[in-house]
Scaffold this active site. Structure first.
Site, PDB file in Angstrom:
ATOM      1  CG  ASP A 287      45.198  43.225  40.141  1.00 22.06           C
ATOM      2  OD1 ASP A 287      45.370  42.716  39.010  1.00 22.06           O
ATOM      3  OD2 ASP A 287      45.210  42.383  41.220  1.00 22.06           O
ATOM      4  CD  GLU A 334      42.402  43.849  36.044  1.00 24.71           C
ATOM      5  OE1 GLU A 334      41.245  43.495  35.447  1.00 24.71           O
ATOM      6  OE2 GLU A 334      42.396  43.579  37.154  1.00 24.71           O
ATOM      7  CG  ASP A 384      46.368  37.375  35.055  1.00 24.07           C
ATOM      8  OD1 ASP A 384      47.260  36.576  35.437  1.00 24.07           O
ATOM      9  OD2 ASP A 384      45.666  38.121  35.576  1.00 24.07           O
TER      10      ASP A 384
END
Length: 486
Positions: A287, A334, A384
């Site tokens: 992430d 990511e 998200d």
């Protein structure tokens, strides 16, 4: 060969006890996606949920949240005398209710575990060898003794135990052992589920947050690795500057790493985190990968993320160590948002797969529709983003027509527009294609997982009540996936 996956947080599965967990509905989900031709199941972090029930503010990078423990499996393993009655299916998770409901059964299971001398099992003894286990038991016990307040608000003898070990823990021994039992059951049930997925040729894609929460075991036992005061308060905190999600940026509040100290210890903090996650998952999504290159630093006194500075991170030094120590762990970077070229250079230098979001880059009118590089993962959206249909419904009439014409030009014509998007995604050059279940089923804004920069009961709480609609699509999904493998 191209591989296809489904993004579905574990908590969003149609579990029978208020939340998706390690029980039979997760096994059934694996059966369904296998029949549908998928190769991967991507989830979100399983660590103890912190502020706002966010999986990105965990109490530990190693421990798991007891909320995912299956009561059914506790009964099957003889740790519960009766099988709890199933709850009504609801489309929202009431975290407080589920925790209280499960807690009473977990405590009964612990008493039976002690009575049956489960602590003599070799698997339990092996679990105790993980470095985090005992300290997490102490951490979460102290936290509960102090009304769940952050460790920097505990009495000094508790706050400082991690350094001086002076406090006598014998009065807390049973409570600490209960927390260790919880972690053991979590690990045992999760690894059994992962093993079942792997036997069915499904790889699990896990997710490790870049930052950790201030109120975590990670910070409590590694205070020198964080930009905090001597009494455990934030000095510098994490976030991102203003972007498409927020005009004032995102002020996450996580403490900033003291990279100098971490590097002095040969990056052991990061190697340990990544190594353990490599045991839990087949593929690990990193992430906020951009922060391995440059990260946004905000003074803790600031109310927003507008004022801040970019700082350089020792990404190359860290990943050289990672490649040497953890060469058998596969990572996904990511790399989304406004990114400087050096981030992509770091990613490519270590041959990591990046991410491409179709709904963000699809520009059919200019015919600049996404042709993702082969070494990437194509998504219609992530946890998200708006769901695909919520995004599509907000397009004006002309843009919708442009998308439909593009699909016609590519010979894509299915019963629904979201089926067209699925086939379009599978036609990309990306080696991996991972689609949120919401997008496969054409769900709208009611099924969104998270809206960044907001605090809401809707975030992280969506839950499916059935998988029948997915079952009905098994043949279609398999046909599209197999047709586009190459």
């Amino acid at each position: 060969m191209k591989k296809a996956g489904i993004l579905l947080p574990l908590q969003s599965i149609n579990g029978d006890y208020g939340i998706g967990d390690f029980g039979e509905k997760s096994y059934e989900f694996i059966d369904i996606i296998k029949k549908s031709g998928f190769d991967m199941w991507q989830i979100l972090p399983l660590n103890p949920l912190g502020y706002g029930n966010s999986p990105y503010q965990p109490y530990s990078s190693f421990a798991g949240d007891e909320i995912y423990i299956s009561l059914e499996l506790l009964y099957k393993d003889g740790l519960l005398d009766q099988k709890p009655k199933k709850l009504d299916q609801k489309s929202r998770i009431d975290y407080e209710f589920v925790r209280k409901f499960k807690e009473k059964y977990l405590k009964l299971a612990y008493e039976n575990f002690k009575k049956n001398k489960g602590y003599e099992d070799e698997s339990y003894k092996d679990f105790l060898k993980f470095d985090f286990v005992y300290n997490y038991g102490v951490f979460i016990t102290f936290k509960k003794e102090n009304g769940l307040r952050s460790w920097n608000q505990w009495p000094d003898e508790m706050k400082n135990w991690i350094r001086d070990k002076k406090l006598d823990l014998s009065p807390y021994e049973d409570k600490i052992n209960y927390e260790i039992f919880i972690q053991y059951i979590f690990y045992k049930q999760w690894m059994k589920l992962k093993e079942y997925a792997n036997k069915n040729k499904i790889k699990i894609v896990g997710d490790i947050p870049f930052y950790v929460g201030l109120d975590s075991l990670d910070v409590w036992e590694n205070q020198k690795y964080f930009q905090i005061t001597s009494d455990g308060r934030e000095k510098l905190i994490a976030g991102v500057p203003p972007d498409n999600f927020s005009a004032t940026g995102q002020r996450w509040g996580n403490p900033i790493y003291n990279w100098e100290k971490i590097k002095e210890d040969d990056f052991s903090f990061w190697i340990n985190r990544l190594s353990y996650n490599g045991k839990l998952y087949d593929i690990v999504r990193l992430d906020h990968f951009r922060a391995f290159d440059t990260y946004w630093v905000i003074d803790a006194k600031e109310k927003t993320a507008i004022k801040g500075k970019w700082h350089l991170a020792p990404g190359y030094d860290l990943f050289k160590k990672v490649k040497k120590e953890l060469n058998d762990v596969e990572f996904i970077a990511e790399d989304l948002g406004e990114i400087r070229p050096e981030v992509f250079e770091l990613r490519d230098y270590f041959d990591l797969k990046g991410m491409v979001i179709i709904q963000e880059f699809l520009k059919p009118k200019e015919e600049k529709y996404i042709d993702a590089p082969e070494n990437s993962v194509a998504y219609t959206g992530t946890h998200d983003n708006k769901t695909l249909m919520a995004w599509f419904d907000e397009l004006d009439k002309d843009k919708k027509e442009d998308v439909k014409k593009l699909f016609e030009k590519l010979g894509i014509k299915n019963d629904t527009i979201y089926d067209d998007f699925f086939e379009f995604a599978m036609k990309r050059d990306s080696e991996y294609v991972i689609i949120p279940l919401q997008d496969i089923l054409g769900l709208g804004d009611e099924a969104r997982i998270n809206e960044p920069a907001t605090l809401s009961d809707k975030n992280w709480s969506f839950k499916f009540t059935s998988m029948e609609n997915l079952k009905e699509k098994e043949e279609f999904l398999k046909e599209i996936i197999e047709k586009n493998r190459k």
